[in-house]
Design a protein around this motif. Structure first.
Motif, PDB file in Angstrom:
ATOM      1  N   MET A   1       0.840  -1.175   0.000  1.00  0.00           N
ATOM      2  CA  MET A   1       0.000   0.000   0.000  1.00  0.00           C
ATOM      3  C   MET A   1       0.889   1.245   0.000  1.00  0.00           C
ATOM      4  N   SER A  18       5.585   4.094  -0.725  1.00  0.00           N
ATOM      5  CA  SER A  18       5.173   2.934   0.064  1.00  0.00           C
ATOM      6  C   SER A  18       5.224   3.288   1.548  1.00  0.00           C
ATOM      7  N   TYR A  42      -3.273   3.711  -0.548  1.00  0.00           N
ATOM      8  CA  TYR A  42      -3.640   3.484  -1.946  1.00  0.00           C
ATOM      9  C   TYR A  42      -2.960   2.238  -2.493  1.00  0.00           C
ATOM     10  N   THR A  43      -3.556   1.671  -3.522  1.00  0.00           N
ATOM     11  CA  THR A  43      -3.052   0.464  -4.173  1.00  0.00           C
ATOM     12  C   THR A  43      -2.191   0.832  -5.384  1.00  0.00           C
ATOM     13  N   ASP A  44      -1.690  -0.189  -6.071  1.00  0.00           N
ATOM     14  CA  ASP A  44      -0.931   0.013  -7.309  1.00  0.00           C
ATOM     15  C   ASP A  44      -1.770   0.749  -8.357  1.00  0.00           C
ATOM     16  N   GLU A  45      -3.074   0.514  -8.344  1.00  0.00           N
ATOM     17  CA  GLU A  45      -3.981   1.185  -9.277  1.00  0.00           C
ATOM     18  C   GLU A  45      -3.876   2.717  -9.134  1.00  0.00           C
ATOM     19  N   ILE A  62      -9.866   2.198  -5.151  1.00  0.00           N
ATOM     20  CA  ILE A  62      -9.778   1.513  -3.861  1.00  0.00           C
ATOM     21  C   ILE A  62      -8.837   2.257  -2.923  1.00  0.00           C
ATOM     22  N   ARG A  63      -9.302   2.375  -1.681  1.00  0.00           N
ATOM     23  CA  ARG A  63      -8.496   2.979  -0.615  1.00  0.00           C
ATOM     24  C   ARG A  63      -8.549   2.077   0.611  1.00  0.00           C
ATOM     25  N   GLY A  64      -7.483   2.148   1.418  1.00  0.00           N
ATOM     26  CA  GLY A  64      -7.450   1.490   2.724  1.00  0.00           C
ATOM     27  C   GLY A  64      -7.183   2.562   3.771  1.00  0.00           C
ATOM     28  N   PRO A 125     -10.400  -2.423   2.522  1.00  0.00           N
ATOM     29  CA  PRO A 125     -10.139  -1.476   1.430  1.00  0.00           C
ATOM     30  C   PRO A 125     -11.170  -1.633   0.312  1.00  0.00           C
TER      31      PRO A 125
END
Length: 146
Positions: A1, A18, A42-45, A62-64, A125
């Motif tokens: 993330m 990261s 946040y993700t790789d997207e 997508i979020r965490g 997420p």
């Protein structure tokens, strides 16, 4: 993330790093200038989105979340009233059998910040996470700044 960070000013947003790299930025740059971080992870997207657009503005992917900041602002209220609202919120946390290590309290000159561990809520997420977090916090107390 990944986290979005800004160095020097919140206007310098847009750099995704990261979680591991974030600590290096804080150590390397934090003694000379402010280092700000996003609330969400946040993700790789999201990283691909930033590479294409140069910003996370209008990103709805997508979020965490790892830590949840709760803001209790003074506004037009008295210091005593604001402090009591912060105490009431903390008492609610303690009624849930949370230990002090699950949250941290900060005085912000215009109110209080209470940082909650994201692990307390088991948020998954997803694209709607900001709305879920906001509603969850408002359900806990009407006296927080959404």
């Amino acid at each position: 993330m990944f986290l979005e960070i800004a160095i020097g000013s919140p206007r310098n947003r847009g750099l995704l790093v990261s979680l591991e790299e974030y600590h290096n930025y804080v150590i390397d740059r934090g003694s000379r200038e402010p280092v700000y971080r996003s609330v969400y992870l946040y993700t790789d997207e999201a990283q691909e989105y930033v590479k294409k657009r140069g910003t996370l503005k209008d990103y709805f992917g997508i979020r965490g979340i790892d830590d949840i900041p709760v803001d209790i602002d003074k506004g037009d209220n008295t210091d005593e009233y604001t402090q009591q609202k912060a105490k009431d919120f903390v008492n609610k946390l303690e009624d849930l059998d949370l230990e002090y290590g699950n949250y941290q309290i900060y005085f912000s000159w215009t109110g209080y910040h209470i940082m909650l561990s994201g692990d307390l809520f088991n948020f998954i997420p997803n694209k709607n996470l900001p709305f879920v977090v906001k509603q969850t916090m408002l359900n806990m107390s009407a006296h927080i700044d959404p």
